[in-house]
Motif scaffolding. Structure first.
Motif, PDB file in Angstrom:
ATOM      1  N   ASP A  21       0.793  -1.228   0.000  1.00 39.50           N
ATOM      2  CA  ASP A  21       0.000   0.000   0.000  1.00 39.50           C
ATOM      3  C   ASP A  21       0.828   1.281   0.000  1.00 39.50           C
ATOM      4  O   ASP A  21       0.730   2.111   0.910  1.00 39.50           O
ATOM      5  CB  ASP A  21      -0.942  -0.004   1.208  1.00 39.50           C
ATOM      6  CG  ASP A  21      -1.939  -1.139   1.093  1.00 39.50           C
ATOM      7  OD1 ASP A  21      -2.123  -1.651  -0.029  1.00 39.50           O
ATOM      8  OD2 ASP A  21      -2.518  -1.525   2.117  1.00 39.50           O
ATOM      9  N   GLY A  22       1.640   1.422  -1.037  1.00 42.46           N
ATOM     10  CA  GLY A  22       2.400   2.660  -1.209  1.00 42.46           C
ATOM     11  C   GLY A  22       3.646   2.766  -0.355  1.00 42.46           C
ATOM     12  O   GLY A  22       4.323   3.792  -0.382  1.00 42.46           O
ATOM     13  N   LYS A  23       3.950   1.704   0.397  1.00 39.91           N
ATOM     14  CA  LYS A  23       5.175   1.735   1.209  1.00 39.91           C
ATOM     15  C   LYS A  23       6.157   0.691   0.687  1.00 39.91           C
ATOM     16  O   LYS A  23       5.784  -0.470   0.497  1.00 39.91           O
ATOM     17  CB  LYS A  23       4.849   1.424   2.673  1.00 39.91           C
ATOM     18  CG  LYS A  23       4.041   2.501   3.354  1.00 39.91           C
ATOM     19  CD  LYS A  23       4.509   2.705   4.783  1.00 39.91           C
ATOM     20  CE  LYS A  23       4.013   4.026   5.353  1.00 39.91           C
ATOM     21  NZ  LYS A  23       2.573   4.281   5.047  1.00 39.91           N
ATOM     22  N   ASP A  72       0.803 -11.454  -0.863  1.00 41.71           N
ATOM     23  CA  ASP A  72      -0.456 -11.729  -1.566  1.00 41.71           C
ATOM     24  C   ASP A  72      -0.258 -12.051  -3.038  1.00 41.71           C
ATOM     25  O   ASP A  72      -1.128 -12.659  -3.656  1.00 41.71           O
ATOM     26  CB  ASP A  72      -1.388 -10.520  -1.445  1.00 41.71           C
ATOM     27  CG  ASP A  72      -1.768 -10.270  -0.003  1.00 41.71           C
ATOM     28  OD1 ASP A  72      -2.486 -11.113   0.567  1.00 41.71           O
ATOM     29  OD2 ASP A  72      -1.317  -9.246   0.567  1.00 41.71           O
ATOM     30  N   CYS A  73       0.855 -11.598  -3.596  1.00 39.09           N
ATOM     31  CA  CYS A  73       1.037 -11.774  -5.038  1.00 39.09           C
ATOM     32  C   CYS A  73       2.522 -11.687  -5.383  1.00 39.09           C
ATOM     33  O   CYS A  73       3.265 -10.940  -4.755  1.00 39.09           O
ATOM     34  CB  CYS A  73       0.254 -10.675  -5.758  1.00 39.09           C
ATOM     35  SG  CYS A  73       0.499 -10.633  -7.533  1.00 39.09           S
ATOM     36  N   GLN A 301       5.361  -2.491  -7.233  1.00 38.03           N
ATOM     37  CA  GLN A 301       4.387  -1.395  -7.220  1.00 38.03           C
ATOM     38  C   GLN A 301       3.415  -1.480  -8.410  1.00 38.03           C
ATOM     39  O   GLN A 301       2.199  -1.352  -8.240  1.00 38.03           O
ATOM     40  CB  GLN A 301       5.110  -0.039  -7.211  1.00 38.03           C
ATOM     41  CG  GLN A 301       4.210   1.183  -7.322  1.00 38.03           C
ATOM     42  CD  GLN A 301       3.175   1.287  -6.205  1.00 38.03           C
ATOM     43  OE1 GLN A 301       3.293   0.632  -5.170  1.00 38.03           O
ATOM     44  NE2 GLN A 301       2.129   2.077  -6.432  1.00 38.03           N
ATOM     45  N   ALA A 302       3.947  -1.704  -9.614  1.00 42.41           N
ATOM     46  CA  ALA A 302       3.055  -1.875 -10.774  1.00 42.41           C
ATOM     47  C   ALA A 302       2.190  -3.116 -10.550  1.00 42.41           C
ATOM     48  O   ALA A 302       0.993  -3.119 -10.865  1.00 42.41           O
ATOM     49  CB  ALA A 302       3.865  -2.006 -12.066  1.00 42.41           C
ATOM     50  N   PHE A 307      -2.766  -5.948  -9.399  1.00 38.41           N
ATOM     51  CA  PHE A 307      -3.404  -6.943  -8.533  1.00 38.41           C
ATOM     52  C   PHE A 307      -4.737  -6.408  -8.007  1.00 38.41           C
ATOM     53  O   PHE A 307      -5.761  -7.083  -8.053  1.00 38.41           O
ATOM     54  CB  PHE A 307      -2.466  -7.289  -7.371  1.00 38.41           C
ATOM     55  CG  PHE A 307      -3.006  -8.316  -6.418  1.00 38.41           C
ATOM     56  CD1 PHE A 307      -3.034  -9.658  -6.763  1.00 38.41           C
ATOM     57  CD2 PHE A 307      -3.484  -7.948  -5.166  1.00 38.41           C
ATOM     58  CE1 PHE A 307      -3.533 -10.619  -5.885  1.00 38.41           C
ATOM     59  CE2 PHE A 307      -3.990  -8.899  -4.280  1.00 38.41           C
ATOM     60  CZ  PHE A 307      -4.008 -10.235  -4.644  1.00 38.41           C
ATOM     61  N   ARG A 308      -4.706  -5.139  -7.537  1.00 35.91           N
ATOM     62  CA  ARG A 308      -5.929  -4.529  -7.002  1.00 35.91           C
ATOM     63  C   ARG A 308      -6.990  -4.360  -8.075  1.00 35.91           C
ATOM     64  O   ARG A 308      -8.179  -4.366  -7.795  1.00 35.91           O
ATOM     65  CB  ARG A 308      -5.599  -3.171  -6.387  1.00 35.91           C
ATOM     66  CG  ARG A 308      -4.826  -3.292  -5.091  1.00 35.91           C
ATOM     67  CD  ARG A 308      -5.079  -2.127  -4.183  1.00 35.91           C
ATOM     68  NE  ARG A 308      -5.235  -0.883  -4.943  1.00 35.91           N
ATOM     69  CZ  ARG A 308      -5.787   0.209  -4.456  1.00 35.91           C
ATOM     70  NH1 ARG A 308      -6.249   0.221  -3.221  1.00 35.91           N
ATOM     71  NH2 ARG A 308      -5.872   1.286  -5.194  1.00 35.91           N
ATOM     72  N   ALA A 309      -6.530  -4.179  -9.339  1.00 30.31           N
ATOM     73  CA  ALA A 309      -7.478  -4.010 -10.447  1.00 30.31           C
ATOM     74  C   ALA A 309      -7.958  -5.360 -10.985  1.00 30.31           C
ATOM     75  O   ALA A 309      -8.718  -5.411 -11.952  1.00 30.31           O
ATOM     76  CB  ALA A 309      -6.821  -3.191 -11.554  1.00 30.31           C
ATOM     77  N   GLY A 310      -7.482  -6.456 -10.367  1.00 36.29           N
ATOM     78  CA  GLY A 310      -7.986  -7.776 -10.739  1.00 36.29           C
ATOM     79  C   GLY A 310      -7.156  -8.531 -11.765  1.00 36.29           C
ATOM     80  O   GLY A 310      -7.564  -9.592 -12.234  1.00 36.29           O
TER      81      GLY A 310
END
Ligand code: MG
Length: 335
Positions: A21-23, A72-73, A301-302, A307-310
């Protein structure tokens, strides 16, 4: 709060990064450095990466204070880059994903640079100058793609600098570009070199041939010093890059410029970009060598955005590709 592990190894840097999360929780990196006068070959570079990648993975996890359960990924560089190094890293990413039972994500290396640059600098919708040993592109986002407005039509600007360094037997440690930058500061004479801007595109191979010839001749006669050559080469090629970036910014009505990639940490290039931006009333965003030069966190980061976008990469599609253009990826994580 997804936590993503990223593997990068498309050229002579190998990096493993962890982003949550941005860190940036960890971002260790090693560089394969060859003797002066030589470049790095794909097979040797892959051998280097294979020898250190598991140590780097251990280092990243320890530094982040995480275990496999916290990840997570697994993101890895799918391309573009050199074939053998890309494969050596993808094999490890794929293996770790299967051992730990995590989803896998193949990431476009250029998009890694863009997302990392935005994360670190806070730029929101920049015109991006991506300059490195393998890539030279001016990029801006429009309608779910990072579109390429201008690019090199032959070799990358960093490749031009690296190969010039070999002619002068300049050290590759920590990088040829860094050493050229230091020598250029002591240059006094600006030599006229070919200046090759074609619309929004640039070309560097002719400049390289010209200065390779000029170097032998002019150094022999004492007409100029190696420092003058470094200074002249930097001033010329950087002016070309600033020109095409400005043209793209004018076209897009952009008020932000972001410079990324290994050449992007050159302070003289940043100064010239800054001058151009100030004259336009725009802002320049740049990062230092930790995030500018290829690293694992940029792939994480990419990967985090994807990942969040599925997005997921099925195992059957988890290969690599040496050619993978920035605008091939549908950017579903931005409006
Ligand atoms: Mg790069």
């Amino acid at each position: 709060m997804p936590t993503v592990l990223g593997f990068e190894g498309s050229a002579n840097k190998i990096g493993v990064g962890v982003v949550r999360d941005g860190k940036v929780l960890a971002n260790p990196r090693r560089t394969y450095v060859t003797p002066p006068g030589t470049g790095f070959l794909p097979g040797d570079t892959a051998r280097h990466h294979r020898a250190v990648i598991l140590d780097l993975l251990q280092e990243a996890m320890t530094e982040a204070g995480l275990t496999s359960k916290d990840i997570d990924c697994i993101a890895y560089t799918k391309g573009p880059g050199m074939g053998a190094p890309l494969v050596s890293v993808a094999v490890v990413a794929r293996t770790v994903a299967q051992l730990w039972n995590k989803p896998l994500l193949g990431v476009n290396h250029c998009i890694g640079h863009i997302e990392m640059g935005c994360l670190i600098t806070g730029a929101t919708n920049p015109t991006v100058l991506y300059v490195s040993g393998g890539n030279t592109q001016v990029i801006a986002y429009s309608e779910h793609r990072y579109r390429i407005f201008g690019e090199t039509i032959d070799i990358a600007v960093g490749n031009c600098l690296d190969r010039f360094a070999r002619v002068l037997k300049i050290s590759n440690d920590p990088s040829p570009g860094y050493n050229i930058e230091q020598m250029a500061k002591r240059g006094k004479k600006l030599l006229e070199l070919p200046y090759t801007v074609k619309g929004m595109d640039v070309s560097f191979s002719g400049i390289l041939s010209f200065i390779e010839d000029a170097a032998q001749r002019m150094l022999a006669t004492g007409e100029c010093t190696p420092e003058d050559l470094c200074f002249s080469l930097q001033e010329t090629v950087f002016a070309m890059l600033v020109e095409i970036t400005e043209r793209a910014m004018a076209h897009c009505g952009s008020q932000e410029a972001l410079v990324v990639g290994g050449v992007g940490c050159n302070i003289r290039l940043q100064e010239m970009m800054e001058t151009m931006c100030q004259e336009r009333g725009a802002r320049l965003f740049a990062t230092d060598e930790r995030f500018c030069i290829d690293n694992g966190a940029m792939i994480a980061q990419a990967g985090w955005e994807m990942f969040r976008a599925g997005h997921r990469t099925p195992l059957s599609d988890s290969g690599v590709t040496q050619r993978y253009r920035t605008d091939e990826v549908e950017v579903t994580w931005r409006d």
